[in-house]
Design a protein around this motif. Structure first.
Motif, PDB file in Angstrom:
ATOM      1  N   ALA A 126     -23.327  20.536   6.822  1.00 51.86           N
ATOM      2  CA  ALA A 126     -22.704  21.713   6.177  1.00 51.86           C
ATOM      3  C   ALA A 126     -21.120  21.554   6.025  1.00 51.86           C
ATOM      4  O   ALA A 126     -20.473  20.498   6.861  1.00 51.86           O
ATOM      5  CB  ALA A 126     -22.760  23.053   7.369  1.00 51.86           C
ATOM      6  N   PRO A 127     -20.490  22.220   5.364  1.00 53.58           N
ATOM      7  CA  PRO A 127     -18.987  21.877   5.022  1.00 53.58           C
ATOM      8  C   PRO A 127     -18.168  22.120   6.486  1.00 53.58           C
ATOM      9  O   PRO A 127     -17.183  21.678   6.747  1.00 53.58           O
ATOM     10  CB  PRO A 127     -18.444  23.264   4.087  1.00 53.58           C
ATOM     11  N   ALA A 128     -18.608  22.730   7.203  1.00 52.93           N
ATOM     12  CA  ALA A 128     -18.047  23.342   8.712  1.00 52.93           C
ATOM     13  C   ALA A 128     -18.264  21.949   9.665  1.00 52.93           C
ATOM     14  O   ALA A 128     -17.547  21.943  10.755  1.00 52.93           O
ATOM     15  CB  ALA A 128     -18.324  24.480   9.382  1.00 52.93           C
ATOM     16  N   ASP A 129     -19.174  21.071   9.208  1.00 56.16           N
ATOM     17  CA  ASP A 129     -19.666  19.944  10.077  1.00 56.16           C
ATOM     18  C   ASP A 129     -18.620  18.631   9.914  1.00 56.16           C
ATOM     19  O   ASP A 129     -18.934  17.868   8.927  1.00 56.16           O
ATOM     20  CB  ASP A 129     -20.885  19.432  10.137  1.00 56.16           C
ATOM     21  N   GLY A 130     -17.735  18.299  10.785  1.00 54.34           N
ATOM     22  CA  GLY A 130     -16.894  17.346  10.844  1.00 54.34           C
ATOM     23  C   GLY A 130     -16.223  17.477   9.268  1.00 54.34           C
ATOM     24  O   GLY A 130     -16.050  18.267   8.695  1.00 54.34           O
ATOM     25  N   PRO A 131     -15.853  16.120   9.044  1.00 55.67           N
ATOM     26  CA  PRO A 131     -15.461  16.080   7.626  1.00 55.67           C
ATOM     27  C   PRO A 131     -16.707  15.839   6.547  1.00 55.67           C
ATOM     28  O   PRO A 131     -16.958  14.717   6.200  1.00 55.67           O
ATOM     29  CB  PRO A 131     -14.532  14.776   7.641  1.00 55.67           C
ATOM     30  N   LEU A 132     -17.368  16.974   6.296  1.00 57.68           N
ATOM     31  CA  LEU A 132     -18.679  17.125   5.452  1.00 57.68           C
ATOM     32  C   LEU A 132     -19.731  16.116   6.250  1.00 57.68           C
ATOM     33  O   LEU A 132     -20.356  15.340   5.552  1.00 57.68           O
ATOM     34  CB  LEU A 132     -18.381  16.614   4.065  1.00 57.68           C
ATOM     35  N   GLY A 133     -19.930  16.173   7.637  1.00 55.09           N
ATOM     36  CA  GLY A 133     -20.806  15.522   8.147  1.00 55.09           C
ATOM     37  C   GLY A 133     -20.504  15.130   9.737  1.00 55.09           C
ATOM     38  O   GLY A 133     -19.313  14.848  10.127  1.00 55.09           O
ATOM     39  N   ASP A 134     -21.529  15.427  10.377  1.00 53.10           N
ATOM     40  CA  ASP A 134     -21.395  15.243  11.976  1.00 53.10           C
ATOM     41  C   ASP A 134     -23.000  14.791  12.330  1.00 53.10           C
ATOM     42  O   ASP A 134     -24.004  14.785  11.379  1.00 53.10           O
ATOM     43  CB  ASP A 134     -21.023  16.155  12.843  1.00 53.10           C
TER      44      ASP A 134
END
Length: 516
Positions: A126-134
């Motif tokens: 999701a956009p809220a996960d890290g810099p577009l990814g975690d």
């Protein structure tokens, strides 16, 4: 397994080694350092690994200097299934060339001299996960299962029991990794109240994960950061302050015990644990136990002071590399940076909904999201959101063509924020997505409708099962108190009678009272 500090571990199983998130050099404009200090580890030996796993591109996990200097470029990278290929590109730029491209939450088998290993990477996109990814990593040698969540927040953990069985060791984040509310310009009483709430919620969330996963052992990891610059030293939690969002490992182990969880393990950089299934064969620290304890208790202030003195030259050198605060107007450079992104992101801009004021030293600049332009302020104009940032940091971010200001300026805590109303996720999504590829993904994500077809019951209320924020299962993370629902995954709140999100606009919840 050996702790390398923060979220870092060297996992040794079946004759193979996996190096996870090897962070040592300061992050976010020399604001964050690992705690305790890990600079004295033998990073050349640690970097001579078979496999490398970098969970995401936050700089307290992604340390390009350490990777370039010390990590074997022939190591095979275990690559999360992210929506944009930024992580792979950055690793290739450093010379890494062997990759296992995993699929989200799918078990993969990797080679090891004494019997293959099973792994899976849970990718959050999701956009809220890290810099577009975690992401989170699961590793099994057939006897012992490790689940390294670092600072990810998975919403669906079914892959773990389905594919791996019981987890023997869980490494999980418990401490703050954000700027809220520490940088906000608000009355001290209000800031203390928000911080007290934030501190407790992040520890509650961690305990919920522990209870859900039900591991044999728990290692608090991925925090806290240590602030060594004189300007930021007040952010360290020296005396177990309930209004500080950065509690340390020892504090959280006490929190676990207070809730009947007695399976926590303290590891500091250089600590090594040997496990066989759920059997902890040994746990050895690089220092005597009483010295380890003093780092977190009576000697913590002195430890941080000595640490700061050792790193003073590093901080000074970092600051010397910043652009000068004074120079040409930032209006045109910010127009060139922001306006093309704004024109590609109508959903994000409409989600922000208001002009945002940037106070950059002696210059005020408005990012007008409704009009998709960057401009000068209008006389007597009022703003819902204001960000006051040292102009030198903005000039440095522009010079370096930073694609993600959240992962440099904002996580540095070297700014001040003011707002009227709740948190606006879209505003920080914009600052994470300063490339065409990133903003296109964020727009596509927001364009998809959230699944609210399933329903759960809380007392007198029937509520959609999936959280409108990041689709977390509210049956696991939801708490209802009166007419208010809280999703403990990120602490977001809703007013049940209206379905209105109290944290950020545009995330309405379907809810209705049950018939008597």
């Amino acid at each position: 397994m050996t702790s390398t500090g923060h979220a870092g571990f060297l996992i040794e199983a079946n004759g193979a080694t996996i190096l996870c998130d090897p962070w040592v050099y300061p992050a976010y404009y020399a604001s964050w350092f690992p705690f305790p200090d890990n600079s004295g580890l033998d990073w050349k030996a640690l970097g001579d690994c078979d496999y490398l796993y970098v969970s995401h591109l936050h700089h307290d996990h992604w340390d390009p200097r350490n990777l370039a200097e010390n990590v074997n470029k022939n190591a095979t990278v275990l690559l999360p299934d992210f929506p944009v290929p930024d992580l792979r590109r950055e690793l290739e730029r450093l010379g890494f060339h062997e990759f296992v491209e995993t699929r989200d939450s799918v078990k993969h088998r990797i080679a090891a001299p004494q019997g293959d290993l099973d792994i899976a990477i849970v990718a959050l996109r999701a956009p809220a996960d890290g810099p577009l990814g975690d992401s989170a990593l699961i590793v099994s040698d057939g006897e012992t299962v490790l689940f390294n969540m670092n600072d990810s927040r998975p919403v669906d953990l079914d892959v773990v029991p389905r594919e791996f069985g019981r987890v023997d060791v869980l490494m999980v984040q418990y401490s703050g990794a954000i700027w809220y509310p520490m940088v906000y310009d608000m009355p001290k009483r209000a800031k203390d109240a928000f911080a007290r709430q934030k501190r407790q919620r992040q520890m509650d969330r961690c305990r919920q994960y522990i209870e859900q996963v039900d591991p044999g052992w728990v290692i608090p990891s991925a925090g806290p950061p240590c602030f060594l610059d004189d300007e930021l030293r007040h952010l360290n939690d020296i005396h177990n302050d309930p209004t500080n969002i950065f509690p340390d490992q020892m504090v959280f182990l006490g929190e676990m015990r207070a809730h009947g969880l007695n399976n926590g393990l303290l590891m500091i950089p250089g600590s090594t644990a040997i496990l066989a299934g759920n059997d902890l064969r040994s746990l050895q620290h690089p220092l005597p136990d009483d010295e380890v304890e003093r780092i977190f208790t009576t000697g913590k202030a002195d430890y941080i002071e000595a640490y700061a003195q050792r790193q003073a030259a590093v901080i000074a050198a970092e600051k010397a590399g910043w652009e000068p605060a004074e120079g040409e107007s930032l209006l045109e450079p910010l127009r060139r940076k922001f306006e093309p992104i704004m024109n590609l992101s109508p959903l994000v801009c409409d989600g922000v909904g208001y002009p945002v004021l940037l106070r950059l030293g002696t210059e005020d600049i408005v990012v007008d999201f409704p009009k998709r332009i960057v401009r000068e302020p209008i006389s007597d104009e009022k703003f819902r959101y204001e960000l006051e940032i040292d102009a030198s940091l903005v000039r440095t971010a522009l010079r370096d063509n930073e694609p993600d200001w959240v992962n440099c300026i904002f996580l540095s805590t070297r700014f001040t924020a003011r707002r009227v109303g709740g948190y606006n996720e879209y505003l920080y999504t914009f600052f994470k997505c300063l490339t065409e590829e990133r903003i296109a993904y964020a727009e596509g994500y927001y364009a998809e409708s959230h699944d609210d077809s399933a329903t759960i019951t809380f007392g007198d209320w029937e509520i959609q099962r999936r959280c409108p924020h990041l689709k977390a299962d509210l049956g696991t993370f939801g708490i209802v108190e009166g007419d208010r629902l809280t999703c403990n995954l990120h602490g977001w709140e809703w007013d049940l009678p209206t379905g209105r999100c109290l944290t950020s606009p545009g995330h309405e919840l379907r809810a209705c009272r049950r018939e008597p």
